[in-house]
Write an enzyme that holds these catalytic residues in place. Structure first.
Site: not given
Ligand code: NDP
Ligand code: HSE
Length: 449
Positions: A136, A207
């Site tokens: 994060g 990771k």
């Molecule tokens: P979410 O599921 O909240 O968001 C995913 C987004 O991608 C949504 O806005 C979705 O659209 C969009 N999406 C999905 N498929 C498509 C597509 N084919 N074309 C265009 N847009 C698309 O995920 P997060 O924000 O939680 O995570 C995003 C990334 O960040 C991941 O790789 C995750 O591993 C990484 N990450 C997440 C953390 C966390 O704490 N959440 C921490 C560190 C890394 P819609 O909104 O319309 O559904």
């Molecule tokens: N799903 C992940 C976690 C988000 O819980 O650590 C951060 O990479």
């Protein structure tokens, strides 16, 4: 001197992380422009559901055509926060081909295919940054890649998954059930789209692969990482850990071998002493120790998941990628020159906590001890807990080793000295063959001592 022509940024994904990236880009525009030397313009935001209500997100920028967005040709930096392998890999590659640098939070993709993405970025003279992919908000990739570039890292150990730490913390401190704690972590935006990635250790394994590759200047993919999930951890394991003055944490451990000729990477639940700094890492926080020859032991600590903390790491990369674009340069790429092989889990040396259900009769302890000795696994401590016949109650008596009672069953908890995983596995296989061993209730590694 501030350049007036803005740098164009395309955002792929506007969920938990993407919405926070949008918020910071729009609310901190002046500061970001001053730090970069040019303003940032959000040129488009690709999502799946364009009609979903999104506070603070300019609706006119939303599109479902991510491919067209990355192909525009005028995009300076693509920020990818969709997640998963496809279509993201193709989108990132297309972005490179059209001259855009990429900032990603996608550990799954980086751990599966980081080497070829790095190669593509170099081929097209653009950057690939992914600080947010590991732990994060915690700056960890840049310190490993840049600040420690002159040192030799031997070990990286820590908690790199916020969701599983949150679950274990709730189970341990409030007595919450597993499902209830997972539900809460999901509602808070910590869990992956499919939380199986968190609880089965895939997220932490990805990771670990990224960290091991950067720390040891070699290539490690998720397939090289030994992985065990959280789902096998029981309330009894947590209670047993407490009795030993320990707690259970989901750890990622990457090590260079003693002769320096290979590395290992593993992710699994482990017991650690309550006195260890990792034991006090609560909720969705992460903490990682890096042990380097000259620097010694460094600890990195902070929020490991969640929209705003992750967006902080994304923005840090975005500023760097934008500065590089302005300076018509690129940052350091992949460093994998050591080509160290990844050794199998059997070579890993650590301590073990083994809980056995045994017949409660004379000679059983000696039999069990003999099996350990035959496999050269040295026993550190033994604790026996008798069970009242008929009651099924295991809280009846707690005795030192050797104090068996005739008849019934007992629970035998053995903690070993350091042994290889291969020797421990062979020991457990042989224990299962004993008539007097009714079952192996749990096996957990003991780390951090
Ligand atoms: P979410 O599921 O909240 O968001 C995913 C987004 O991608 C949504 O806005 C979705 O659209 C969009 N999406 C999905 N498929 C498509 C597509 N084919 N074309 C265009 N847009 C698309 O995920 P997060 O924000 O939680 O995570 C995003 C990334 O960040 C991941 O790789 C995750 O591993 C990484 N990450 C997440 C953390 C966390 O704490 N959440 C921490 C560190 C890394 P819609 O909104 O319309 O559904
Ligand atoms: N799903 C992940 C976690 C988000 O819980 O650590 C951060 O990479």
């Amino acid at each position: 001197m501030m350049r007036t022509r803005p740098l164009k940024v395309a955002l792929l994904g506007c969920g938990v992380v993407g919405s926070e990236v949008t918020r910071i880009i729009t609310t901190q525009a002046d500061d970001l422009a001053a730090r970069i030397g040019a303003p940032i313009e959000l040129a488009g935001i690709a999502v799946r559901r364009p009609h979903k209500v999104r506070d603070g997100v300019p609706a006119e920028l939303l599109t479902t055509d991510a491919t067209a967005l990355v192909k525009r040709g005028d995009i300076d930096v693509v920020v990818e926060v969709i997640g998963g392998i496809e279509p993201v890999r193709t989108l990132i590659t297309t972005a490179f081909e059209h001259g855009a640098s990429v900032v990603s939070a996608n550990k799954a993709l980086l751990a599966a295919d980081g080497a070829s993405l790095h190669a593509k970025a170099v081929e097209h003279g653009v950057d690939l940054y992914y600080e947010a992919a590991v732990a994060g908000a915690i700056p960890l990739i840049r310190p490993l890649r840049e600040s420690l570039a002159g040192d030799r890292v031997n070990r990286v150990l820590g908690i790199v998954n916020g969701t599983t730490n949150f679950i274990l913390d709730k189970m341990d401190s409030t007595g919450a059930g597993y499902s209830e704690a997972l539900e809460e972590a999901t509602a808070l935006g910590y869990a992956e789209a499919d939380p199986t990635a968190d609880v089965e250790g895939f997220d932490a394994a990805a990771k670990a692969a990224i960290l091991a590759g950067i720390a040891f200047h070699t290539r490690v993919t998720i397939d090289d990482v030994h992985r065990e999930g959280l789902t096998e951890v029981t309330a009894a394991d947590i209670a047993s850990a407490r009795k030993m003055g320990c707690t259970v944490k989901m750890l990622a451990i990457c090590e260079r071998s003693a002769d320096g000729r290979s590395v290992t990477a593993r992710v699994h639940p482990a017991m650690i002493p309550l006195s260890h700094p990792l034991a006090s890492v609560r909720e969705a926080y992460n903490a990682v120790f890096v042990e380097a020859e000259a620097a010694g032991r460094l600890m990195f600590y902070g929020p490991g998941a969640g929209g705003a903390p992750t967006a902080s790491a994304v923005l840090g990369d975005l500023v760097t990628a934008c500065r590089n674009k302005l300076a018509a340069t690129i940052g350091a790429g992949e460093s994998a020159y050591t080509r160290l092989p990844v050794s199998p889990m059997g070579d890993v040396v650590t301590r073990y906590h083994i809980s056995l259900d045994v017949a409660d009769k004379p000679g059983v302890l000696a039999q069990v001890a003999t099996v350990f000795a035959q496999h050269e696994v040295s026993i550190g401590t033994v604790r026996q807990q008798g069970r009242n016949q008929g009651s099924g109650d295991d809280a009846a008596v707690e005795q030192s080793s050797g104090g068996q009672r005739a008849g019934g069953e007992a629970s035998l908890v053995v903690v070993t000295h350091r042994a290889t995983d291969a020797a421990l596995s062979a020991t457990v296989a042989a224990l299962r063959e004993l008539d007097t061993v009714r079952g192996v209730a749990s096996i957990m590694r003991v780390e951090g001592e």
